[in-house]
Design a protein around this motif. Structure first.
Motif, PDB file in Angstrom:
ATOM      1  N   ASN A   1      78.308  79.625  24.780  1.00 14.76           N
ATOM      2  CA  ASN A   1      77.847  78.598  23.838  1.00 14.76           C
ATOM      3  C   ASN A   1      76.647  77.834  24.400  1.00 14.76           C
ATOM      4  O   ASN A   1      75.644  77.597  23.706  1.00 14.76           O
ATOM      5  CB  ASN A   1      78.982  77.615  23.537  1.00 14.76           C
ATOM      6  CG  ASN A   1      79.967  78.184  22.545  1.00 14.76           C
ATOM      7  OD1 ASN A   1      79.677  79.174  21.882  1.00 14.76           O
ATOM      8  ND2 ASN A   1      81.138  77.576  22.443  1.00 14.76           N
ATOM      9  N   ALA A   2      76.790  77.436  25.679  1.00 18.49           N
ATOM     10  CA  ALA A   2      75.710  76.664  26.283  1.00 18.49           C
ATOM     11  C   ALA A   2      74.423  77.483  26.372  1.00 18.49           C
ATOM     12  O   ALA A   2      73.323  76.980  26.106  1.00 18.49           O
ATOM     13  CB  ALA A   2      76.128  76.184  27.675  1.00 18.49           C
ATOM     14  N   ARG A   3      74.564  78.753  26.729  1.00 16.43           N
ATOM     15  CA  ARG A   3      73.378  79.603  26.820  1.00 16.43           C
ATOM     16  C   ARG A   3      72.766  79.836  25.447  1.00 16.43           C
ATOM     17  O   ARG A   3      71.533  79.845  25.292  1.00 16.43           O
ATOM     18  CB  ARG A   3      73.752  80.935  27.468  1.00 16.43           C
ATOM     19  CG  ARG A   3      73.951  80.817  28.975  1.00 16.43           C
ATOM     20  CD  ARG A   3      74.339  82.132  29.600  1.00 16.43           C
ATOM     21  NE  ARG A   3      74.298  82.060  31.059  1.00 16.43           N
ATOM     22  CZ  ARG A   3      74.705  83.021  31.861  1.00 16.43           C
ATOM     23  NH1 ARG A   3      75.207  84.148  31.349  1.00 16.43           N
ATOM     24  NH2 ARG A   3      74.618  82.879  33.176  1.00 16.43           N
ATOM     25  N   LEU A   4      73.638  80.038  24.456  1.00 17.57           N
ATOM     26  CA  LEU A   4      73.114  80.190  23.097  1.00 17.57           C
ATOM     27  C   LEU A   4      72.380  78.935  22.647  1.00 17.57           C
ATOM     28  O   LEU A   4      71.339  78.998  21.982  1.00 17.57           O
ATOM     29  CB  LEU A   4      74.267  80.512  22.132  1.00 17.57           C
ATOM     30  CG  LEU A   4      74.856  81.926  22.212  1.00 17.57           C
ATOM     31  CD1 LEU A   4      76.084  82.028  21.330  1.00 17.57           C
ATOM     32  CD2 LEU A   4      73.822  82.958  21.804  1.00 17.57           C
ATOM     33  N   PHE A   5      72.944  77.795  23.025  1.00 16.16           N
ATOM     34  CA  PHE A   5      72.295  76.543  22.643  1.00 16.16           C
ATOM     35  C   PHE A   5      70.942  76.410  23.339  1.00 16.16           C
ATOM     36  O   PHE A   5      69.937  75.994  22.724  1.00 16.16           O
ATOM     37  CB  PHE A   5      73.198  75.366  23.012  1.00 16.16           C
ATOM     38  CG  PHE A   5      72.691  74.039  22.524  1.00 16.16           C
ATOM     39  CD1 PHE A   5      71.951  73.216  23.365  1.00 16.16           C
ATOM     40  CD2 PHE A   5      72.938  73.617  21.233  1.00 16.16           C
ATOM     41  CE1 PHE A   5      71.471  72.004  22.921  1.00 16.16           C
ATOM     42  CE2 PHE A   5      72.463  72.404  20.786  1.00 16.16           C
ATOM     43  CZ  PHE A   5      71.730  71.585  21.631  1.00 16.16           C
ATOM     44  N   GLU A   6      70.900  76.789  24.624  1.00 22.73           N
ATOM     45  CA  GLU A   6      69.631  76.735  25.341  1.00 22.73           C
ATOM     46  C   GLU A   6      68.613  77.694  24.735  1.00 22.73           C
ATOM     47  O   GLU A   6      67.423  77.364  24.588  1.00 22.73           O
ATOM     48  CB  GLU A   6      69.849  77.077  26.814  1.00 22.73           C
ATOM     49  CG  GLU A   6      70.540  75.986  27.612  1.00 22.73           C
ATOM     50  CD  GLU A   6      70.650  76.341  29.085  1.00 22.73           C
ATOM     51  OE1 GLU A   6      70.381  77.511  29.427  1.00 22.73           O
ATOM     52  OE2 GLU A   6      70.992  75.451  29.887  1.00 22.73           O
ATOM     53  N   GLN A   7      69.109  78.885  24.380  1.00 20.91           N
ATOM     54  CA  GLN A   7      68.203  79.848  23.751  1.00 20.91           C
ATOM     55  C   GLN A   7      67.675  79.315  22.425  1.00 20.91           C
ATOM     56  O   GLN A   7      66.494  79.492  22.083  1.00 20.91           O
ATOM     57  CB  GLN A   7      68.931  81.175  23.536  1.00 20.91           C
ATOM     58  CG  GLN A   7      69.273  81.899  24.824  1.00 20.91           C
ATOM     59  CD  GLN A   7      70.197  83.069  24.602  1.00 20.91           C
ATOM     60  OE1 GLN A   7      70.475  83.435  23.450  1.00 20.91           O
ATOM     61  NE2 GLN A   7      70.688  83.664  25.679  1.00 20.91           N
ATOM     62  N   ALA A   8      68.568  78.655  21.672  1.00 23.46           N
ATOM     63  CA  ALA A   8      68.130  78.096  20.398  1.00 23.46           C
ATOM     64  C   ALA A   8      67.091  76.993  20.609  1.00 23.46           C
ATOM     65  O   ALA A   8      66.084  76.905  19.880  1.00 23.46           O
ATOM     66  CB  ALA A   8      69.335  77.553  19.627  1.00 23.46           C
TER      67      ALA A   8
END
Length: 658
Positions: free
Chosen positions: A233-240
């Motif tokens: 989730n955190a990585r997806l958020f960073e990617q977003a």
């Protein structure tokens, strides 16, 4: 001086009240030790022994309650962790929260997390809690060395009670120096998986030599699973966030990805909140079905339906494919998909038909396969929906584990009661009466026992506890057998219900014996031994697939206790002479006639009516029997023949019934 009221109370009752009072107020072991010393001082040795047994039972109950409370706290902590991790979007904060919660859950000196670096193909320490050595925080570990490399290669938990002398993995001076500078002796590590890829390793360590139990490994593994999702989730958020900085032509796509990620996180948070509030499996099924627009089913470890959402799955209409054949094919595909999902660590499609797609996700617990979550939808799920579905299976697994622990707590005394009823050793009769009464069994009434040998006993017992409903029946597993106790008045109904349940629900063969009524619990141990002798005799006869009556077998089980199948054949041949033949239809017909004649007290007319044949035909058969057996009508000879005919019928019931 007047005596204190409690001084006149019987010692056992007085001690019993004190034990209950200690349990109620959560007394410590020192207080129980005082009771033990007082019990030892009682002059009546028999009373003293009973008091010591009661005190030991109280201590056991206290320890069991403490264990159940510890496990419940662990599960609640996991649910709280899942909620906390879902709410954090900064990766460094996520990793730090994971390490802190891991150290708190296991109660260790040090916690740290190593993240995989694909560019350098090694792991580096990204977050620590409780560590003070800077060298330790700067360690990088390759895939071929250290505990970190071992866990990454095997994708399985690993523990070392004494790191410095453990030779099961490759050591290097740099890593060993860093660990020894931190004064770490014992280490437990579990992998963080994203699909088939190891994205990191979560460790806890202690500065003394210790062993880690399976429950601690299970809790840390479950935390690692939540952590993997949270890191994702955190990585997806960073990617977003990074994608939002790109050109305006990608803004629409990035907004959709952010919304999908948020929706997945919100869905996960809703499910964990539902579980934390005590939501049932049915609540979770309905919630997931509503979020994903499908029909959701929970299967247990035996791949049997435990719970389902409201409504029914859409089915493909096909008149050329019978529903039973389609159901078996569907069950087979779900079985294969569950195995694949367990290996891959993610959900997979079981089958994809027009208007119906079935996706399954295996649920793994500390001891292995807990079951599976299955969803039927009209169209395939997109990536976000798949992620929600897989997180749902994790929450469902936590609820299943909690439910299993509650069931084990409720059944904690059952093995003691069952063993006490059939034990020939001295027993506390009143304790057995009271405990059996809690399960609805009144030992003051005549009791019958049903003892069953069935394939997959443990699975059958689990299904029986979940689905078999019959009042005033106490049952469990003993000596590799399923043992049932019921009131004698309901023995016939229990026999019929069990045969139907094994045939229709479990679809497994059973062989068992229904005992004679026992007037007092004192007679249960002897009857239990007799029934087990009857079961061994049925094996000798190669008879199975039914529940037999003890009175039909007890005489022969005693006579042939030390014999084998050949001894029975010799007995039948020597007793029945020319009448005995296992295959000839004419001789079986004559044997049926003679057995009916003996069963009806040598009354030819009554026996002929019972067989539905004319009296003249019956007499002609008796004449043929006289030729084969010679002089057989004497009381002793007739009794031997009667016994042999009944034994023949027991061993060849299908031929006698033809």
């Amino acid at each position: 001086m007047a005596a204190h009221p409690e001084d006149s109370a019987p010692p056992i009752e007085q001690f019993g009240l004190e034990i209950v009072n200690f349990l109620y107020h959560d007394a410590d072991k020192l207080q129980f030790a005082g009771l033990i010393e007082r019990a030892k001082s009682i002059s009546d040795r028999a009373v003293g022994r009973r008091l010591m047994d009661a005190i030991e039972m109280g201590i056991t109950l206290k320890e069991r309650f403490a264990l159940h409370q510890q496990r419940e706290r662990g599960l609640l902590a996991l649910i709280e962790t899942a909620q906390d991790l879902t709410a954090i979007t900064d990766l460094d904060r996520v990793l730090q929260a994971i390490v802190q919660r891991a150290r708190k859950l296991i109660g260790c000196d040090v916690g740290y997390l190593s993240i995989y670096d694909p560019e350098q193909d090694d792991f580096y320490v990204r977050a620590t809690d409780g560590a003070f050595s800077e060298k330790f925080k700067q360690v990088r570990v390759g895939l071929a060395v250290g505990i970190c490399g071992f866990v990454a290669r095997t994708k399985a938990p690993y523990s070392s009670s004494d790191y410095g002398v453990d030779s099961r993995f490759a050591h290097t001076r740099l890593i060993d120096t860093a660990v020894l500078d931190e004064n770490i002796k014992s280490i437990l590590g579990v992998p963080l998986l994203a699909g088939e890829q190891v994205i990191g390793v979560l460790f806890v360590g202690d500065r003394y030599i210790r062993s880690y139990v399976a429950w601690e490994m299970s809790i840390l593994s479950t935390l690692a699973a939540h952590a993997s999702v949270a890191i994702g989730n955190a990585r997806l958020f960073e990617q977003a966030q990074m994608a939002l900085e790109q050109a305006s032509r990608t803004n629409v796509l990035l907004s959709r990805q952010t919304a999908d990620t948020r929706n997945a996180a919100e869905a996960h948070e809703q499910l964990t909140a539902l579980a934390a509030k005590g939501g049932s499996l049915k609540d979770i099924c309905d919630k997931v079905a509503g979020m994903l627009g499908g029909h959701v089913v929970v299967y247990d470890g035996g791949e049997q339906e435990v719970c389902a959402s409201a409504g029914s799955p859409c089915r493909l209409t096909d008149e050329t494919d019978p529903s039973s054949a389609r159901d078996y094919e569907q069950a087979d595909r779900i079985h294969v998909a569950l195995g694949e999902s367990r290996i891959l660590g993610r959900s997979v499609i079981a089958f994809d038909r027009p208007s119906q797609v079935c996706r399954v996700s295996a649920m793994i617990g500390g001891r292995g396969m807990l079951g599976g979550l299955v969803i039927y939808t009209a169209m395939p799920l997109n990536d976000v929906a798949i992620r929600i579905f897989e997180r749902s299976s994790m929450v469902t697994a936590v609820v299943l584990l909690s439910q299993e622990h509650r069931e084990l707590a409720a059944l904690a005394q059952l093995p003691t009661v069952l063993r006490g009823l059939v034990s020939a050793a001295p027993r506390d009769s009143q304790f057995l009466v009271d405990q059996a009464g809690l399960y609805g069994l009144d030992l003051s009434l005549p009791i019958c026992m049903v003892v069953i040998e069935a394939d997959a006993n443990r699975y059958a017992l689990r299904r029986l506890r979940g689905e078999f409903q019959m009042p005033s029946v106490l049952f469990g597993e003993m000596d590799g057998l399923l043992v049932f106790f019921c009131h004698a008045s309901s023995a016939g109904a229990l026999r019929q219900a069990l045969q139907l349940f094994f045939l229709k629900q479990l679809r497994v063969p059973l062989t068992g014996v229904v005992s004679v009524p026992v007037e007092s619990p004192v007679g249960l141990p002897r009857v239990y031994d007799d029934v087990r002798h009857c079961l061994r005799f049925l094996k000798l006869l190669n008879r199975s697939g039914s529940l037999f009556l003890q009175q039909e077998l007890s005489l022969y089980s005693v006579l042939f206790d030390k014999q084998n199948n050949e001894d029975i054949r010799v007995f039948l041949a020597s007793t029945l002479g020319g009448l005995y033949c296992g295959q000839e239809a004419r001789k079986i017909e004559l044997a049926q006639t003679l057995l009916a004649y003996l069963d009806h007290g040598h009354n030819a007319r009554t026996a002929a009516e019972s067989m539905g044949i004319h009296i003249n035909t019956f007499r002609q058969r008796l004449a043929a029997i006289d030729v084969l057996l010679g002089s057989w009508r004497g009381s002793t000879r007739a009794l031997e023949i009667h016994m042999a005919l009944r034994l023949w019928r027991l061993s060849q019931e299908q031929q006698f019934a033809a």
